[in-house]
Scaffold this active site. Structure first.
Site, PDB file in Angstrom:
ATOM      1  N   ASP A  31       0.958  -1.519  -0.042  1.00  0.00           N
ATOM      2  CA  ASP A  31      -0.683   0.096   0.084  1.00  0.00           C
ATOM      3  C   ASP A  31       1.149   1.282  -0.118  1.00  0.00           C
ATOM      4  O   ASP A  31       1.884   1.569   0.176  1.00  0.00           O
ATOM      5  CB  ASP A  31      -1.281   0.369   0.622  1.00  0.00           C
ATOM      6  N   ASN A  87     -13.320  -3.367   2.665  1.00  0.00           N
ATOM      7  CA  ASN A  87     -13.253  -2.230   3.025  1.00  0.00           C
ATOM      8  C   ASN A  87     -14.698  -2.587   1.436  1.00  0.00           C
ATOM      9  O   ASN A  87     -14.274  -2.376   0.644  1.00  0.00           O
ATOM     10  CB  ASN A  87     -13.351  -1.296   2.518  1.00  0.00           C
ATOM     11  N   GLN A  94     -14.209   2.932   1.782  1.00  0.00           N
ATOM     12  CA  GLN A  94     -13.685   2.056   0.459  1.00  0.00           C
ATOM     13  C   GLN A  94     -13.548   3.561  -0.614  1.00  0.00           C
ATOM     14  O   GLN A  94     -14.545   4.261  -0.723  1.00  0.00           O
ATOM     15  CB  GLN A  94     -14.372   1.252  -0.761  1.00  0.00           C
ATOM     16  N   HIS A 100     -10.648  -4.813  -2.947  1.00  0.00           N
ATOM     17  CA  HIS A 100      -9.375  -5.563  -2.746  1.00  0.00           C
ATOM     18  C   HIS A 100      -9.110  -6.353  -1.455  1.00  0.00           C
ATOM     19  O   HIS A 100     -10.494  -5.772  -0.553  1.00  0.00           O
ATOM     20  CB  HIS A 100      -8.100  -4.105  -2.924  1.00  0.00           C
ATOM     21  N   HIS A 102      -6.685  -5.507   2.462  1.00  0.00           N
ATOM     22  CA  HIS A 102      -5.853  -5.046   3.142  1.00  0.00           C
ATOM     23  C   HIS A 102      -5.376  -5.913   4.310  1.00  0.00           C
ATOM     24  O   HIS A 102      -6.149  -6.633   4.282  1.00  0.00           O
ATOM     25  CB  HIS A 102      -6.169  -3.990   3.637  1.00  0.00           C
TER      26      HIS A 102
HETATM   27  P1  5GP Z   1      -9.818   1.876   0.737  1.00  0.00           P
HETATM   28  O1  5GP Z   1     -10.045   2.596   1.283  1.00  0.00           O
HETATM   29  O2  5GP Z   1     -10.700   1.278  -1.051  1.00  0.00           O
HETATM   30  O3  5GP Z   1     -10.437   0.268   1.137  1.00  0.00           O
HETATM   31  O4  5GP Z   1      -8.766   1.237   0.295  1.00  0.00           O
HETATM   32  C1  5GP Z   1      -7.181   1.806  -0.619  1.00  0.00           C
HETATM   33  C2  5GP Z   1      -5.949   1.951  -0.590  1.00  0.00           C
HETATM   34  O5  5GP Z   1      -5.428   2.031  -1.623  1.00  0.00           O
HETATM   35  C3  5GP Z   1      -5.806   3.006   0.497  1.00  0.00           C
HETATM   36  O6  5GP Z   1      -5.104   2.139   1.617  1.00  0.00           O
HETATM   37  C4  5GP Z   1      -4.238   3.323  -0.086  1.00  0.00           C
HETATM   38  O7  5GP Z   1      -3.605   3.580   0.451  1.00  0.00           O
HETATM   39  C5  5GP Z   1      -4.039   2.803  -1.197  1.00  0.00           C
HETATM   40  N1  5GP Z   1      -3.866   3.219  -2.311  1.00  0.00           N
HETATM   41  C6  5GP Z   1      -4.557   4.246  -3.566  1.00  0.00           C
HETATM   42  N2  5GP Z   1      -3.645   4.531  -4.271  1.00  0.00           N
HETATM   43  C7  5GP Z   1      -3.128   3.813  -5.055  1.00  0.00           C
HETATM   44  C8  5GP Z   1      -1.871   3.262  -5.777  1.00  0.00           C
HETATM   45  O8  5GP Z   1      -1.590   3.822  -6.469  1.00  0.00           O
HETATM   46  N3  5GP Z   1      -1.241   2.695  -5.277  1.00  0.00           N
HETATM   47  C9  5GP Z   1      -1.089   1.905  -4.432  1.00  0.00           C
HETATM   48  N4  5GP Z   1       0.051   1.348  -4.418  1.00  0.00           N
HETATM   49  N5  5GP Z   1      -1.851   1.830  -3.229  1.00  0.00           N
HETATM   50  C10 5GP Z   1      -2.002   2.781  -3.302  1.00  0.00           C
END
Ligand code: 5GP
Ligand code: ZN
Length: 139
Positions: A31, A87, A94, A100, A102
């Site tokens: 991440d 999420n 999300q 995805h 985590h």
């Molecule tokens: P969500 O909040 O949708 O469950 O999690 C999205 C996650 O993706 C966040 O923890 C954020 O830091 C990560 N993230 C967002 N854009 C990128 C990216 O371009 N590359 C990587 N490696 N992680 C990302």
């Protein structure tokens, strides 16, 4: 693959990401904004917005892969515990609408990461919730 989806592009290798694991169905990356050292994301290569869309076949492969990653990460990083977080929907936090999971390593005396204040479950609510959900599942 969805044209405007960043995780589709990362999963396909079109945008580089620190990759811990890859197979025909998944890429596991670090991440970019980690909650802890080693925070990783399991990305299916096919686009599904969230758990409501994911195929049963892909869903059935996510947890075995998470188990494999957890074992490798625990040994490699020396974490004391691991949270799996997934999420679904903006209301649930999300931010990227490509399914995805985590994998968040936890360390002794580390910060609280996945935590909530426990509420109360009333007898009325208990009955209503159980009836409503069981009715949906039974159809
Ligand atoms: P969500 O909040 O949708 O469950 O999690 C999205 C996650 O993706 C966040 O923890 C954020 O830091 C990560 N993230 C967002 N854009 C990128 C990216 O371009 N590359 C990587 N490696 N992680 C990302
Ligand atoms: Zn996507």
């Amino acid at each position: 693959m969805k044209d405007d989806c960043i995780f589709c592009k990362i999963a396909a290798g079109e945008i580089p990401a620190a990759t811990l694991y890859e197979d025909d169905d998944f890429r596991v990356i670090l991440d970019l904004g980690p909650a802890s050292r080693g925070h990783a994301l399991i990305l299916p290569k096919e686009h599904y917005a969230d758990i409501s869309e994911i195929s049963e076949e892909t869903a059935g492969k996510v947890l075995p892969l998470a188990k494999k990653m957890c074992a490798a990460m625990k040994a490699a990083l020396g974490c004391a515990g691991i949270n799996l977080v997934q999420n679904n929907g903006e209301a649930a936090g999300q931010t990227v609408r490509h399914f995805h999971m985590h994998i968040i390593p936890r360390y002794e005396n580390g910060p609280r990461i996945v935590a909530w204040e426990p509420g109360d479950l009333s007898d009325d609510d208990k009955i209503q919730i159980v009836e409503a959900v069981r009715a949906q599942i039974q159809g």
